[in-house]
Design an enzyme around this catalytic site. Structure first.
Site, PDB file in Angstrom:
ATOM      1  N   ARG A  44       0.784  -1.229   0.000  1.00  0.00           N
ATOM      2  CA  ARG A  44       0.000   0.000   0.000  1.00  0.00           C
ATOM      3  C   ARG A  44       0.824   1.293   0.000  1.00  0.00           C
ATOM      4  O   ARG A  44       0.549   2.217  -0.737  1.00  0.00           O
ATOM      5  CB  ARG A  44      -0.939   0.012   1.213  1.00  0.00           C
ATOM      6  CG  ARG A  44      -2.225  -0.721   0.912  1.00  0.00           C
ATOM      7  CD  ARG A  44      -3.180  -0.640   2.030  1.00  0.00           C
ATOM      8  NE  ARG A  44      -2.597  -1.206   3.232  1.00  0.00           N
ATOM      9  CZ  ARG A  44      -3.279  -1.532   4.311  1.00  0.00           C
ATOM     10  NH1 ARG A  44      -4.577  -1.325   4.347  1.00  0.00           N
ATOM     11  NH2 ARG A  44      -2.707  -2.047   5.366  1.00  0.00           N
ATOM     12  N   LYS A 150      -1.539 -21.821   2.283  1.00  0.00           N
ATOM     13  CA  LYS A 150      -2.415 -22.373   3.311  1.00  0.00           C
ATOM     14  C   LYS A 150      -2.568 -21.334   4.416  1.00  0.00           C
ATOM     15  O   LYS A 150      -1.700 -20.461   4.493  1.00  0.00           O
ATOM     16  CB  LYS A 150      -1.865 -23.672   3.894  1.00  0.00           C
ATOM     17  CG  LYS A 150      -0.438 -23.696   4.365  1.00  0.00           C
ATOM     18  CD  LYS A 150       0.107 -22.956   5.517  1.00  0.00           C
ATOM     19  CE  LYS A 150      -0.562 -22.778   6.803  1.00  0.00           C
ATOM     20  NZ  LYS A 150       0.155 -21.883   7.730  1.00  0.00           N
ATOM     21  N   LYS A 184       9.655 -29.366   1.549  1.00  0.00           N
ATOM     22  CA  LYS A 184      10.863 -29.569   2.357  1.00  0.00           C
ATOM     23  C   LYS A 184      11.608 -30.794   1.856  1.00  0.00           C
ATOM     24  O   LYS A 184      11.008 -31.851   1.634  1.00  0.00           O
ATOM     25  CB  LYS A 184      10.487 -29.729   3.840  1.00  0.00           C
ATOM     26  CG  LYS A 184      10.089 -28.392   4.485  1.00  0.00           C
ATOM     27  CD  LYS A 184      10.026 -28.498   5.987  1.00  0.00           C
ATOM     28  CE  LYS A 184       9.463 -27.224   6.579  1.00  0.00           C
ATOM     29  NZ  LYS A 184      10.463 -26.289   7.064  1.00  0.00           N
ATOM     30  N   HIS A 242       0.215 -28.745   7.591  1.00  0.00           N
ATOM     31  CA  HIS A 242       1.565 -29.323   7.630  1.00  0.00           C
ATOM     32  C   HIS A 242       1.578 -30.704   8.296  1.00  0.00           C
ATOM     33  O   HIS A 242       2.197 -31.645   7.789  1.00  0.00           O
ATOM     34  CB  HIS A 242       2.539 -28.430   8.408  1.00  0.00           C
ATOM     35  CG  HIS A 242       2.663 -27.025   7.877  1.00  0.00           C
ATOM     36  ND1 HIS A 242       2.434 -26.697   6.563  1.00  0.00           N
ATOM     37  CD2 HIS A 242       3.009 -25.859   8.489  1.00  0.00           C
ATOM     38  CE1 HIS A 242       2.635 -25.397   6.391  1.00  0.00           C
ATOM     39  NE2 HIS A 242       2.976 -24.868   7.543  1.00  0.00           N
TER      40      HIS A 242
HETATM   41  C1  BG6 Z   1       3.643 -21.582   8.792  1.00  0.00           C
HETATM   42  C2  BG6 Z   1       2.856 -21.187  10.013  1.00  0.00           C
HETATM   43  O1  BG6 Z   1       2.812 -22.126   7.808  1.00  0.00           O
HETATM   44  O2  BG6 Z   1       4.589 -22.587   9.163  1.00  0.00           O
HETATM   45  C3  BG6 Z   1       3.795 -20.706  11.121  1.00  0.00           C
HETATM   46  O3  BG6 Z   1       1.959 -20.152   9.660  1.00  0.00           O
HETATM   47  C4  BG6 Z   1       4.814 -21.770  11.420  1.00  0.00           C
HETATM   48  O4  BG6 Z   1       3.048 -20.401  12.294  1.00  0.00           O
HETATM   49  C5  BG6 Z   1       5.512 -22.161  10.131  1.00  0.00           C
HETATM   50  O5  BG6 Z   1       5.742 -21.239  12.344  1.00  0.00           O
HETATM   51  C6  BG6 Z   1       6.471 -23.311  10.345  1.00  0.00           C
HETATM   52  O6  BG6 Z   1       7.209 -23.493   9.171  1.00  0.00           O
HETATM   53  P1  BG6 Z   1       8.731 -23.904   9.251  1.00  0.00           P
HETATM   54  O7  BG6 Z   1       9.131 -24.114   7.844  1.00  0.00           O
HETATM   55  O8  BG6 Z   1       9.421 -22.746   9.906  1.00  0.00           O
HETATM   56  O9  BG6 Z   1       8.776 -25.108  10.091  1.00  0.00           O
END
Ligand code: BG6
Length: 479
Positions: A44, A150, A184, A242
């Site tokens: 913005r 997501k 990953k 996840h």
């Molecule tokens: C994100 C979540 O999708 O994944 C976060 O919104 C979380 O809250 C994160 O911390 C974890 O991802 P990574 O790759 O850091 O384990």
């Protein structure tokens, strides 16, 4: 690789700062972006060209848990020279006219476009409408793809609405729904370990497995994302996506081929067969959460969850699956641990630790690897047992990325049009169907101390079965 223009809606937001800009740097360093790429970041506030450049450089040099290697000035400059800034309100049609003009200026009439939605879901509809109005979703020549993060929606009903909305403006082939855990390296390696080898797969059966545990524990809090997090909570933020995807990759059947359709089909079968056990759900909130910025002072949002489920298939039926995740916990560790049954005729069960079960651990982070906990003989005259780990560990290299970051991987896949490690609408639906049923009578979150393993109530269900949560070992893949 064809040239394209990447438009990131929300270039000053948390996602862009923590994940996207560092990923684009890595892709520049590894020559994974075409020479003619152009990147337009939007937000913005007005920003001069130099201010924007300083902003990107500042983001790259910020402390970042997933992006620890040093930033080389020449690479950063190469990336920055391809980046442009456009300010405006995403609900203002005039903004899209400006965007159109800029796109034409940068890439001419022939355009391959990738739109990345790194902004608030409330803005999606207006973005799509305007993209359509400007005919940017159907360029005369080239592809248009949309990357969307997501969680897709907040529950099953809202995710349906969003999926319908997406399909009104884009075809399924154009939509790349991101769950970055699927990108990953250690997650993708699960498929190689299981289906590229022959010896382990037959053991993935209820005859041999005692229980499966999936965990994503973080030793930090919500990091300034109160506005988003307080409306979601841990279960919806990471549990719905996840953790379920971790379980799906670790347990799915072998796909008929290594194609998007076949891999997605197998993940989906697992997600659809999960049994919700609402009575097992324990929610928690870390002490001090309500004092976080942009969090309601009386918030009852969960920052921790634990529950039990079961994969209702002939292969896994009856094997308990325990899942937990949350913030401000004792350790930062993400893993899937499969504990095998103890055969009654184990030869050395009378010795110390003689009944320790074998455990297969997919360690997603940190000290990434795949390890099998086994018993070995101590090297001495008497028979004494020791717990050891047979391990595959990723190479560690402090000065460079030893393997691709998930956002690099997924952006690269999206550029190539490969949807294998993206979710389709069916998967999102199955995930929400399960979570909605699990959380239908959501219990009030129990307050827990930061630095603990969450509320003690999270142990009740698993203890009732005579088991306990797997203590994440840091004894392997340590450098
Ligand atoms: C994100 C979540 O999708 O994944 C976060 O919104 C979380 O809250 C994160 O911390 C974890 O991802 P990574 O790759 O850091 O384990």
């Amino acid at each position: 690789m064809e040239d394209f223009t990447l438009v990131i809606f929300g270039i000053t937001g948390n996602l862009a700062q923590v994940k996207l800009i560092p990923a684009l740097y890595d892709m520049t360093a590894s020559h994974l972006l075409p020479e003619g790429i152009q990147i337009i970041g939007t937000a913005r506030s007005p920003m001069e060209k130099q201010q924007f450049r300083d902003y990107i450089a500042g983001v790259l040099n910020k402390e970042n848990r997933h992006h620890r290697h040093p930033i080389e000035k020449t690479i950063a400059s190469r990336l920055i020279s391809r980046m442009h800034y456009l300010n405006g309100h995403l609900d203002d049609p005039a903004f899209y006219e400006k965007l159109n003009v800029q796109l034409k200026k940068l890439a001419g009439q022939k355009q391959n476009l990738i739109f990345y939605l790194a902004t608030y879901p409330e803005l999606y509809e207006v973005i799509f409408k305007n993209i359509q109005k400007s005919e940017l979703n159907t360029p005369a020549k080239g592809f248009t793809r949309l990357m969307i993060e997501k969680p897709i929606g907040f529950n099953r009903v809202s995710s349906h609405r969003l999926n319908q909305l997406l399909l009104k403006y884009f075809s399924e082939k154009q939509i790349f729904r991101l769950d970055h855990y699927l990108g990953k390296e250690a997650m993708q390696n699960i498929l190689t370990f299981r289906f590229g080898n022959g010896v382990f797969e037959p053991l993935m059966h209820r005859h041999f497995i005692d229980n499966i545990q999936v965990m994503a524990a973080e030793d930090f809090g919500i990091g300034g994302r109160g506005g988003y997090y307080d409306s979601m909570g841990a279960l919806r933020d990471v549990g719905q996506n996840h953790l379920l995807q971790m379980l799906a990759l670790a347990t799915m059947d072998a796909p008929a081929q290594f194609t998007n359709e076949a891999v997605t089909h197998e993940r989906l079968k697992i997600l659809r067969s999960l049994k919700p056990l609402p009575g097992s759900l324990v929610l928690g909130q870390y002490h001090g959460y309500t004092q976080e910025d942009k969090v309601a002072p009386n918030s009852e949002t969960n920052t921790f969850f634990a529950f039990q489920t079961e994969i209702q298939t002939p292969r896994y039926g009856g094997v308990p699956v325990y899942i937990r995740g949350g913030k401000m916990l004792a350790q930062w560790v993400t893993e899937i641990a499969i504990t095998f049954k103890n055969p009654s005729n184990r030869l050395f069960k009378h010795l110390d630790c003689g009944e320790e079960p074998n455990v297969l651990i997919y360690r997603i982070q940190p000290n990434e690897g795949i390890v099998l906990k086994i018993l070995t003989k101590m090297p001495e005259h008497d028979f004494k047992l020791d717990v050891s780990y047979m391990q595959y560990c990723y190479p560690q290299n402090a000065s460079a990325h030893a393997y691709p970051d998930p956002y690099v991987r997924l952006l690269y896949d999206a550029i190539r049009g490969d949807q294998t490690f993206f979710n389709d609408a069916g998967e999102i639906d199955a995930e929400w169907k399960f979570i909605d049923a699990l959380a239908k009578n959501s219990p009030k979150p129990v307050i827990y101390q930061p630095g603990s393993w969450g509320p003690k109530e999270a142990g009740y269900t698993i203890q009732k079965s005579g088991r306990c949560w797997q203590e994440p070992s840091l004894q392997f893949c340590n450098f």
